[in-house]
Design a protein around this motif. Structure first.
Motif, PDB file in Angstrom:
ATOM      1  N   GLY A  44      -0.310 -14.470 -32.282  1.00 47.54           N
ATOM      2  CA  GLY A  44      -0.052 -16.550 -32.766  1.00 47.54           C
ATOM      3  C   GLY A  44      -1.356 -17.020 -33.213  1.00 47.54           C
ATOM      4  N   ALA A  45      -2.538 -16.523 -32.240  1.00 43.84           N
ATOM      5  CA  ALA A  45      -3.705 -17.277 -32.591  1.00 43.84           C
ATOM      6  C   ALA A  45      -4.061 -17.213 -34.024  1.00 43.84           C
ATOM      7  CB  ALA A  45      -4.341 -16.322 -31.111  1.00 43.84           C
ATOM      8  N   THR A  46      -4.063 -15.462 -34.177  1.00 49.19           N
ATOM      9  CA  THR A  46      -4.408 -15.039 -35.716  1.00 49.19           C
ATOM     10  C   THR A  46      -3.442 -16.306 -36.367  1.00 49.19           C
ATOM     11  OG1 THR A  46      -5.014 -13.461 -34.762  1.00 49.19           O
ATOM     12  CG2 THR A  46      -4.816 -13.812 -37.489  1.00 49.19           C
ATOM     13  N   ALA A  47      -1.876 -16.144 -36.132  1.00 50.88           N
ATOM     14  CA  ALA A  47      -1.695 -17.314 -37.090  1.00 50.88           C
ATOM     15  C   ALA A  47      -1.619 -18.520 -36.999  1.00 50.88           C
ATOM     16  CB  ALA A  47       0.347 -16.488 -37.426  1.00 50.88           C
ATOM     17  N   ARG A  48      -1.414 -19.124 -36.453  1.00 47.75           N
ATOM     18  CA  ARG A  48      -2.208 -20.771 -35.971  1.00 47.75           C
ATOM     19  C   ARG A  48      -3.899 -20.530 -36.458  1.00 47.75           C
ATOM     20  NH1 ARG A  48      -1.779 -20.572 -31.249  1.00 47.75           N
ATOM     21  NH2 ARG A  48      -4.392 -20.958 -30.754  1.00 47.75           N
ATOM     22  N   ASP A  49      -4.607 -20.388 -36.234  1.00 48.00           N
ATOM     23  CA  ASP A  49      -5.821 -20.181 -37.105  1.00 48.00           C
ATOM     24  C   ASP A  49      -6.091 -20.247 -38.146  1.00 48.00           C
ATOM     25  OD1 ASP A  49      -5.812 -21.952 -33.844  1.00 48.00           O
ATOM     26  OD2 ASP A  49      -6.790 -20.403 -33.072  1.00 48.00           O
ATOM     27  N   SER A  50      -5.896 -19.239 -38.676  1.00 47.78           N
ATOM     28  CA  SER A  50      -6.607 -18.601 -40.253  1.00 47.78           C
ATOM     29  C   SER A  50      -4.822 -19.021 -40.851  1.00 47.78           C
ATOM     30  CB  SER A  50      -6.162 -17.255 -39.600  1.00 47.78           C
ATOM     31  OG  SER A  50      -7.617 -16.572 -38.659  1.00 47.78           O
ATOM     32  N   PHE A  51      -3.743 -18.574 -40.710  1.00 46.56           N
ATOM     33  CA  PHE A  51      -2.578 -18.819 -41.326  1.00 46.56           C
ATOM     34  C   PHE A  51      -1.790 -20.428 -41.052  1.00 46.56           C
ATOM     35  CE2 PHE A  51      -3.756 -14.518 -41.298  1.00 46.56           C
ATOM     36  CZ  PHE A  51      -3.703 -14.332 -42.874  1.00 46.56           C
ATOM     37  N   GLY A  52      -2.341 -20.951 -40.419  1.00 47.74           N
ATOM     38  CA  GLY A  52      -1.896 -21.938 -40.323  1.00 47.74           C
ATOM     39  C   GLY A  52       0.082 -22.419 -39.549  1.00 47.74           C
ATOM     40  N   ILE A  53       0.299 -21.387 -39.457  1.00 43.35           N
ATOM     41  CA  ILE A  53       1.674 -21.185 -39.264  1.00 43.35           C
ATOM     42  C   ILE A  53       1.943 -21.394 -37.914  1.00 43.35           C
ATOM     43  CG2 ILE A  53       3.384 -19.268 -38.446  1.00 43.35           C
ATOM     44  CD1 ILE A  53       2.688 -19.646 -41.233  1.00 43.35           C
ATOM     45  N   GLY A  54       2.445 -21.918 -37.099  1.00 38.30           N
ATOM     46  CA  GLY A  54       2.821 -22.913 -36.432  1.00 38.30           C
ATOM     47  C   GLY A  54       2.042 -24.123 -35.851  1.00 38.30           C
ATOM     48  N   GLN A  55       1.095 -24.608 -37.081  1.00 40.62           N
ATOM     49  CA  GLN A  55       1.023 -26.378 -36.377  1.00 40.62           C
ATOM     50  C   GLN A  55       1.993 -26.876 -37.661  1.00 40.62           C
ATOM     51  OE1 GLN A  55      -3.288 -27.147 -37.529  1.00 40.62           O
ATOM     52  NE2 GLN A  55      -3.275 -24.657 -38.505  1.00 40.62           N
ATOM     53  N   THR A  56       2.145 -28.376 -37.744  1.00 42.82           N
ATOM     54  CA  THR A  56       2.867 -29.147 -38.526  1.00 42.82           C
ATOM     55  C   THR A  56       2.832 -29.142 -40.351  1.00 42.82           C
ATOM     56  OG1 THR A  56       3.383 -30.125 -36.251  1.00 42.82           O
ATOM     57  CG2 THR A  56       3.886 -31.570 -38.510  1.00 42.82           C
ATOM     58  N   TRP A  57       3.388 -28.764 -40.614  1.00 42.51           N
ATOM     59  CA  TRP A  57       3.169 -28.926 -42.315  1.00 42.51           C
ATOM     60  C   TRP A  57       4.289 -30.472 -42.461  1.00 42.51           C
ATOM     61  CZ3 TRP A  57       3.549 -23.641 -45.381  1.00 42.51           C
ATOM     62  CH2 TRP A  57       3.369 -23.034 -44.858  1.00 42.51           C
ATOM     63  N   ASN A  58       3.274 -31.389 -43.438  1.00 41.85           N
ATOM     64  CA  ASN A  58       3.437 -32.260 -44.035  1.00 41.85           C
ATOM     65  C   ASN A  58       3.450 -32.487 -45.265  1.00 41.85           C
ATOM     66  OD1 ASN A  58       4.254 -33.852 -41.610  1.00 41.85           O
ATOM     67  ND2 ASN A  58       2.327 -34.133 -40.843  1.00 41.85           N
ATOM     68  N   ILE A  59       4.809 -31.869 -46.065  1.00 44.38           N
ATOM     69  CA  ILE A  59       4.534 -30.968 -47.571  1.00 44.38           C
ATOM     70  C   ILE A  59       4.954 -31.925 -48.372  1.00 44.38           C
ATOM     71  CG2 ILE A  59       5.158 -28.653 -46.526  1.00 44.38           C
ATOM     72  CD1 ILE A  59       7.729 -28.811 -47.971  1.00 44.38           C
ATOM     73  N   GLY A  60       5.684 -33.323 -47.974  1.00 45.66           N
ATOM     74  CA  GLY A  60       6.486 -34.541 -48.379  1.00 45.66           C
ATOM     75  C   GLY A  60       7.842 -34.950 -48.352  1.00 45.66           C
ATOM     76  N   VAL A  61       9.111 -33.879 -48.149  1.00 42.58           N
ATOM     77  CA  VAL A  61      10.290 -33.067 -47.635  1.00 42.58           C
ATOM     78  C   VAL A  61      10.096 -32.789 -46.560  1.00 42.58           C
ATOM     79  CG1 VAL A  61      10.884 -33.628 -50.263  1.00 42.58           C
ATOM     80  CG2 VAL A  61      10.922 -31.279 -48.764  1.00 42.58           C
ATOM     81  N   GLN A  62      11.175 -32.500 -45.690  1.00 46.76           N
ATOM     82  CA  GLN A  62      11.649 -31.465 -44.776  1.00 46.76           C
ATOM     83  C   GLN A  62      10.820 -30.245 -44.872  1.00 46.76           C
ATOM     84  OE1 GLN A  62      15.153 -32.646 -42.787  1.00 46.76           O
ATOM     85  NE2 GLN A  62      14.033 -31.809 -40.818  1.00 46.76           N
ATOM     86  N   ALA A  63      10.466 -29.569 -43.924  1.00 44.62           N
ATOM     87  CA  ALA A  63      10.607 -27.841 -43.739  1.00 44.62           C
ATOM     88  C   ALA A  63       9.850 -27.667 -42.634  1.00 44.62           C
ATOM     89  CB  ALA A  63       9.223 -28.072 -44.763  1.00 44.62           C
ATOM     90  N   ALA A  64      10.761 -26.243 -42.534  1.00 46.67           N
ATOM     91  CA  ALA A  64       9.933 -25.489 -41.376  1.00 46.67           C
ATOM     92  C   ALA A  64       8.381 -25.069 -41.223  1.00 46.67           C
ATOM     93  CB  ALA A  64      10.910 -24.314 -41.357  1.00 46.67           C
ATOM     94  N   ASP A  65       7.980 -24.941 -40.726  1.00 48.09           N
ATOM     95  CA  ASP A  65       6.843 -25.067 -40.071  1.00 48.09           C
ATOM     96  C   ASP A  65       6.333 -23.533 -40.058  1.00 48.09           C
ATOM     97  OD1 ASP A  65       6.248 -27.533 -40.477  1.00 48.09           O
ATOM     98  OD2 ASP A  65       6.834 -27.560 -38.344  1.00 48.09           O
ATOM     99  N   GLY A  66       7.176 -22.491 -39.186  1.00 46.42           N
ATOM    100  CA  GLY A  66       7.049 -21.233 -39.154  1.00 46.42           C
ATOM    101  C   GLY A  66       6.522 -21.141 -37.456  1.00 46.42           C
ATOM    102  N   SER A  67       6.656 -20.588 -36.700  1.00 40.09           N
ATOM    103  CA  SER A  67       6.766 -20.048 -35.842  1.00 40.09           C
ATOM    104  C   SER A  67       5.934 -18.583 -35.140  1.00 40.09           C
ATOM    105  CB  SER A  67       8.311 -20.306 -34.841  1.00 40.09           C
ATOM    106  OG  SER A  67       7.169 -20.386 -33.509  1.00 40.09           O
ATOM    107  N   VAL A  68       5.283 -18.277 -34.523  1.00 40.95           N
ATOM    108  CA  VAL A  68       4.512 -17.474 -33.818  1.00 40.95           C
ATOM    109  C   VAL A  68       4.070 -17.368 -32.448  1.00 40.95           C
ATOM    110  CG1 VAL A  68       3.167 -14.858 -34.079  1.00 40.95           C
ATOM    111  CG2 VAL A  68       3.659 -16.633 -35.920  1.00 40.95           C
ATOM    112  N   PRO A  69       5.403 -17.598 -31.502  1.00 42.52           N
ATOM    113  CA  PRO A  69       4.978 -17.094 -30.224  1.00 42.52           C
ATOM    114  C   PRO A  69       4.432 -16.866 -29.644  1.00 42.52           C
ATOM    115  CG  PRO A  69       7.274 -17.242 -29.938  1.00 42.52           C
ATOM    116  CD  PRO A  69       6.807 -17.001 -32.317  1.00 42.52           C
ATOM    117  N   GLU A  70       3.789 -17.107 -28.224  1.00 40.94           N
ATOM    118  CA  GLU A  70       3.214 -15.508 -27.383  1.00 40.94           C
ATOM    119  C   GLU A  70       4.602 -14.600 -26.884  1.00 40.94           C
ATOM    120  OE1 GLU A  70       1.707 -15.947 -22.428  1.00 40.94           O
ATOM    121  OE2 GLU A  70       1.872 -17.291 -24.095  1.00 40.94           O
TER     122      GLU A  70
END
Length: 545
Positions: free
Chosen positions: A378-404
């Motif tokens: 989860g740490a690598t997904a968030r800190d290196s790939f932005g997965i799990g952060q909030t993506w403001n792409i301009g329309v509604q979109a899922a951010d992806g989730s890699v939970p503990e």
């Protein structure tokens, strides 16, 4: 019946026509039943039980549709199993949508279901236009009365209407937009069906910022904050404002065609050097945009992140020897490779290119010694790939989730199963990050339009970025992605995946890859191996770029 309204049975198929009259003209119920509550003596009988009969379906649907067509909201409501809800909804159809006339033509009943078409005339400030569509109703037996009744649901009035929604006609809430691609080519839902919900939301968010003026329209008011309204009819056009998007019309066209090969498929494409979204396509094209909003296990495409985690934690390099047995026991659960293949004395690159599950799961024991086995991914997904952060792409979109994770969920997550969820856009971003050497948040319209914040992540080290590209290149040229990527121009890289779901006999097919400055990912529901179904979808999109 009075002149101007007909209720007839023709060849066993009933038809309702209410033409040439306005609402509130007369009580159509009397025209149907003669005003006698004891029709056929039913009032003297005990409540009927069992399934509704064909005759009951025909009669009930005919009576309901005739009352609705005549604007008799109360009468129509009493013919449903939820008159309290149905009455206001039928009334709002006339009043809120400004329907001055309605012609409803039923089709042949199919069991208890009755399909029908509606041709409604909308009139507002002297302008009239027709709104035509198809819907259906279902007849059920009332639980207490035993009477045949229309099962009430908002979609009876219009197939896109929800419980919170209302039909409206008037000056539009926002100005129309003329959305254009990166080169100024106009984007329309007619030409690019998958963009329909995207264009609707772009209008809601940016119509007032694009410089246009509002027209008069009929729409479904969602009734929910943050949920886009659904336009249905334009009575008089305003002046649309031009809104620039990042879409590439050529790539979008290829994506639309590619997903049509499968009953349920989604694809998204991104420019790695900028994060600009070049295409988003789904089949079927629905209000829920699966390519952006999907939340599904990504299968072995997740090994892009897992391999990065292994390299960042010093467990392996692309040239390191790793174990790849046919199966492995981890956290009390046995995991195995496809057809229980094994690689003797292979490297991490070979394990990656052949998608060896056990090689990646074996990393757990070493990370457990460090106490980070459940959190490192989860740490690598968030800190290196932005997965799990909030993506403001301009329309509604899922951010992806890699939970503990915990227990057997941890080894499952290392191969893209467990509780991990991603969309096609999220997975496309994995490839884009590998190609670019760092994460750039995908976006559909410029951030300057509304000053929204973009998610950020640390750049990959040059060694790890080069290692990822090396492994993805090997996969695309000699590994599980080679067949799908055969005609895709170099430099290229890819990763296949399949995700097993409970209750689904065939796994979902995943594939992601890049070619030049375009990255893409696709998922095909119940498509099997990644290279067999999702692979060709991605390849067609990459070739178009």
């Amino acid at each position: 019946m009075r002149s101007g309204a007909k209720v007839a049975i023709v060849g066993g198929v009933f038809a309702v026509v209410a033409s040439g009259i306005g609402y509130g003209g007369y009580n159509l119920w009397n025209g149907i039943t003669g005003g006698d509550a004891n029709v056929k003596g039913l009032a003297d009988e005990a409540p009927r039980t069992g399934p509704v009969t064909g005759e009951e379906v025909t009669q009930t649907a005919r009576d309901f549709l005739a009352a609705w067509a005549a604007g008799e909201a109360d009468r129509a409501a009493q013919l449903t199993n939820d008159p309290v809800t149905a009455g206001p909804a039928v009334a709002a159809y006339r009043e809120g949508a400004k329907v001055s006339k309605a012609v409803i033509t039923p089709g042949a009943p199919v069991g208890a279901r009755v399909p029908f078409t509606v041709k409604a005339t909308i009139t507002y400030e002297g302008v009239s236009k027709d709104l035509s569509y198809a819907s259906e109703l279902t007849v059920v037996r009332g639980q207490s009365t035993g009477r045949p009744l229309v099962k009430w649901q908002p979609s009876v009035i219009h197939p896109k209407l929800t419980a919170a929604g209302t039909l409206r006609t008037g000056e539009a809430k926002t100005a129309a937009i003329k959305a254009v691609d990166r080169d100024g080519v106009e984007l329309t839902a007619e030409k690019y069906p998958s963009l329909g919900p995207v264009l609707t939301e772009l209008r809601r968010r940016y119509g007032s910022k694009a410089g246009g003026t509002a027209g008069v329209e009929t729409w479904i008011d969602s009734g929910s904050e943050g949920v886009a309204d659904t336009p249905l009819l334009v009575l008089s056009k305003g002046k649309p404002g031009t809104l620039e998007t990042t879409i590439d019309a050529g790539v979008q066209a290829a994506a639309e065609k590619a997903v049509k090969d499968f009953a349920s498929a989604s694809v998204a494409a991104i420019e790695p050097s900028t994060g600009a979204i070049r295409a988003v396509a789904n089949n079927p094209a629905k209000e829920f945009n699966t390519a952006l909003m999907g939340q599904q296990a990504p299968g072995s495409t997740m090994k892009i992140v897992t391999a990065t985690m292994m390299m960042q934690n010093g467990l392996a390099t692309p040239s390191s020897r790793v174990e790849c047995p046919p199966d492995v026991l981890s956290r009390g659960r046995t995991f195995q490779n496809l057809d229980r293949f094994s690689i003797a004395g292979g490297t991490l690159t070979e394990a990656f290119s052949r998608s060896c599950n056990t090689a990646f799961i074996k990393a757990i024991s070493k990370l457990s010694d460090k106490g980070v086995a459940d959190t490192a991914l989860g740490a690598t997904a968030r800190d290196s790939f932005g997965i799990g952060q909030t993506w403001n792409i301009g329309v509604q979109a899922a951010d992806g989730s890699v939970p503990e994770s915990a227990g057997a969920e941890t080894p499952a997550s290392y191969i893209g199963q467990g509780k991990i969820t991603m969309s096609a856009l999220n997975v496309a971003s994995l490839s884009a990050t590998a190609k670019n050497g760092g994460f750039l948040q995908p976006y559909l319209v410029a951030r300057e339009l509304d000053g929204r914040e973009f998610a950020e992540a640390d750049r990959l080290s040059p060694e790890i970025a080069a290692g990822l590209r090396r492994m993805m290149k090997e996969t695309a040229t000699n590994g599980t992605a080679a067949r799908a990527m055969a005609g895709v121009p170099s430099p290229k890289g890819a990763k296949t995946g399949s995700a097993e779901l409970d209750g689904q006999s065939v796994s979902n097919s995943w594939f992601t890859g890049y070619s030049g400055d375009l990255a893409a990912a696709a998922v095909v529901q119940a498509g099997g191996h990644g290279g067999d179904a999702a692979g060709p979808v991605v390849a067609r999109v990459l070739k178009a770029g």
